[in-house]
Design a protein around this motif. Structure first.
Motif, PDB file in Angstrom:
ATOM      1  N   LEU A 426       0.831  -1.201   0.000  1.00 41.92           N
ATOM      2  CA  LEU A 426       0.000   0.000   0.000  1.00 41.92           C
ATOM      3  C   LEU A 426       0.868   1.254   0.000  1.00 41.92           C
ATOM      4  N   ILE A 474      -6.753   4.432  -3.713  1.00 36.17           N
ATOM      5  CA  ILE A 474      -6.084   3.786  -2.581  1.00 36.17           C
ATOM      6  C   ILE A 474      -7.029   2.788  -1.914  1.00 36.17           C
ATOM      7  N   ALA A 478      -6.497  -1.239  -1.454  1.00 34.86           N
ATOM      8  CA  ALA A 478      -6.524  -1.865  -0.129  1.00 34.86           C
ATOM      9  C   ALA A 478      -7.473  -3.058  -0.112  1.00 34.86           C
TER      10      ALA A 478
END
Length: 548
Positions: A426, A474, A478
């Motif tokens: 990440l 993002i 995830a």
């Protein structure tokens, strides 16, 4: 050892004025100067904060609904009501509110004062082809209260805040019948004179309701044992479009699939929870806490596993990795920090805490010294940071800093790999999306004998005007990571609309078939929170004409 576990928040005589655009109490939001000062701590943040719009000047779409005369006194199309019920409190919700984007605003906000009003609203909505989005207090961070589905003749936000009483207490069985709209402080205030407590304290405690906790299977402050609201339910009363469903009050039953489990976590898609009998506890008299430092995060994880499997059941067992510990202000030397707490209504707990600390030391932990007053200052520092963090998130959002949190759970055998892989991959995604290194921190919020619940925090500078798109990218990465690693896409934040892609991949297809069938049976017109958990049934286009 002193009392410094999470304590009962004391309700004020009147609830605070809520922020219409961001988290919590309006008077607790950071000022422009405070936002600017905070932004200076994040290299690449904007120089000035985004302004907060004047709610009375928002360009809301015209309301398409004329409520029927019988329901009109319960409804409002006032700009502040519609704006404050458009979104939940996720990062992307805050950014869109600051941008004045209220295209998805409900046409009306309806506040039923009785259960019969709920029945009447659902009857009218089914006949008039109006979508109904149940609304507790709007603290969803997963798009749970935002309408994004097929156009209808109108959308109403069903705000249950007027159904907020503790109706009945069974002191013998230690249970209470409570209306779903009760906010956390009001609920506890109703139980306190009887020496009882539900003792379910999510971070949103002050700004969320019993019905919201039940509909989303919320997690509370207990790190072990009663981690989810599910554990505290004795029976539910739910209004569905085809009738009222009320389960028997029982300590347990083996009579077929549980009717309560059908509605727990249903997120307003199958019915509207109006009341629940909840299992209570005696108010704790004995509490003790301590903080343990670890130089190796993996040794800290092994310690937490030993604690979770010990049968000693700490009330608080929160592990903060070095980044999270620094962010909370409880350690600055690269240590991982374990905040431990125990409590009991009946017997002193110092001995149990001592046993837990012995286990922690056996795994390389060092117990932090108490402060000058004999208290565990680190635990209080963490608690203060924990409760203040959503306001800081809003301030960072105003400075165009991308701040994302997500939580998961996995078994212990996969926990070390999950921790390292998510943080590493990440971090790469954050760098690709934002062009900056950013930070990816982790803490364990809940722990079970078979696994932990890691909770990640991402902070990185964004580009003004592109913050939501960055957040979405993002967030998607995830969810992909969690799925690939065999971890749940959510441990206690619910599915909503933001987690739907990950939930769809992880949900067994036979269960999906059963869920769709339950939706069709209980909500044949498909009016309840369309798009949450499952897709709305195919519908013909509707004329957006006014509905009377």
């Amino acid at each position: 050892m002193t009392d410094s576990t999470i304590s009962d928040p004391s309700p004020s005589s009147a609830p605070p004025v809520r922020s219409w655009w961001g988290w919590g109490a309006a008077d607790q939001a950071l000022s422009d100067a405070e936002c600017t000062a905070l932004g200076k701590l994040i290299p690449g943040a904007a120089d000035t904060p985004l302004p907060v719009p004047d709610v009375t000047a928002l360009a809301l779409p015209p309301s398409r609904l004329r409520p029927p005369s019988a329901l009109a006194p319960l409804m409002s199309a006032a700009p502040q009501d519609r704006a404050s019920h458009t979104y939940g409190k996720a990062y992307r919700d805050v950014l869109r509110a600051l941008a004045g984007d209220f295209a998805a605003a409900p046409d009306q906000v309806v506040r039923p004062r009785t259960e019969q009003h709920v029945v009447d609203v659902l009857d009218w909505a089914a006949e008039a082809d109006v979508a109904v989005v149940p609304y507790g207090a709007g603290s969803s961070v997963v798009g749970g209260v935002e309408y994004r589905a097929h156009p209808r003749r109108g959308v109403v936000s069903l705000d249950l805040s007027a159904l907020d009483r503790v109706l009945e207490i069974d002191r013998v069985s230690r249970a209470a019948r409570i209306q779903a709209g009760a906010l956390g402080p009001r609920l506890e205030a109703g139980l306190r004179p009887h020496g009882l407590t539900l003792r379910h304290f999510p971070q949103s405690f002050e700004f969320s309701t019993l019905g919201g906790w039940l509909a989303t299977r919320a997690g509370g402050h207990y790190a072990t044992l009663f981690t989810h609201i599910d554990d505290l339910v004795q029976s539910l009363r739910v209004v569905t479009p085809v009738g009222v469903n009320e389960s028997l009050r029982l300590p347990g039953s083996g009579a077929g699939p549980s009717p309560d489990r059908l509605f727990l976590g249903s997120e307003g898609t199958l019915g509207v929870i109006t009341e629940a009998w909840m299992r209570l506890q005696e108010r704790p008299r004995y509490k003790a806490s301590a903080t343990v430092l670890f130089n190796d995060v993996h040794a800290a994880m092994e310690a937490v596993r030993a604690l979770a499997q010990s049968g000693l059941h700490p009330a608080n067992c929160r592990l903060l990795d070095p980044g999270e510990a620094a962010l909370a202000g409880v350690a600055q030397g690269g240590e991982s920090v374990l905040v431990l707490g125990v409590e009991s209504a009946h017997v002193p707990v110092d001995g149990r805490l001592a046993e837990l600390l012995t286990l922690a030391r056996d795994h390389g932990g060092t117990v932090a010294p108490t402060d000058s007053g004999g208290g565990d200052g680190a635990a209080w520092t963490w608690r203060s940071a924990f409760l203040r963090m959503p306001y800081l998130r809003d301030a960072l959002a105003r400075m165009s800093v991308v701040t994302e949190t997500f939580e998961t759970a996995c078994t212990w055998d996969r926990a070390p790999e999950l921790y390292e892989t998510v943080r590493g991959r990440l971090a790469d995604v954050v760098r690709e999306v934002t062009g900056a290194a950013g930070t990816v921190n982790c803490r364990f919020t809940h722990v079970y004998p078979d696994g932990p619940a890691p909770y990640y925090t991402v902070i990185a500078p964004g580009r003004r005007g592109a913050e939501v798109a960055m957040w979405d990218e993002i967030k998607s990465a995830a969810m992909d990571l969690l799925h690939d690693l065999g971890a749940t896409v959510t441990h206690h934040h619910a599915v909503g609309r933001d987690h739907r892609p990950g939930y769809d991949r992880q949900r067994p297809e036979p269960f999906a078939l059963a869920l769709r069938a339950a939706k069709q049976a209980l909500d044949p017109a498909g009016i309840l929170n369309p798009g949450v958990l499952i897709d709305p049934a195919p519908r013909a286009s509707t004329d957006p004409a006014m509905t009377g």
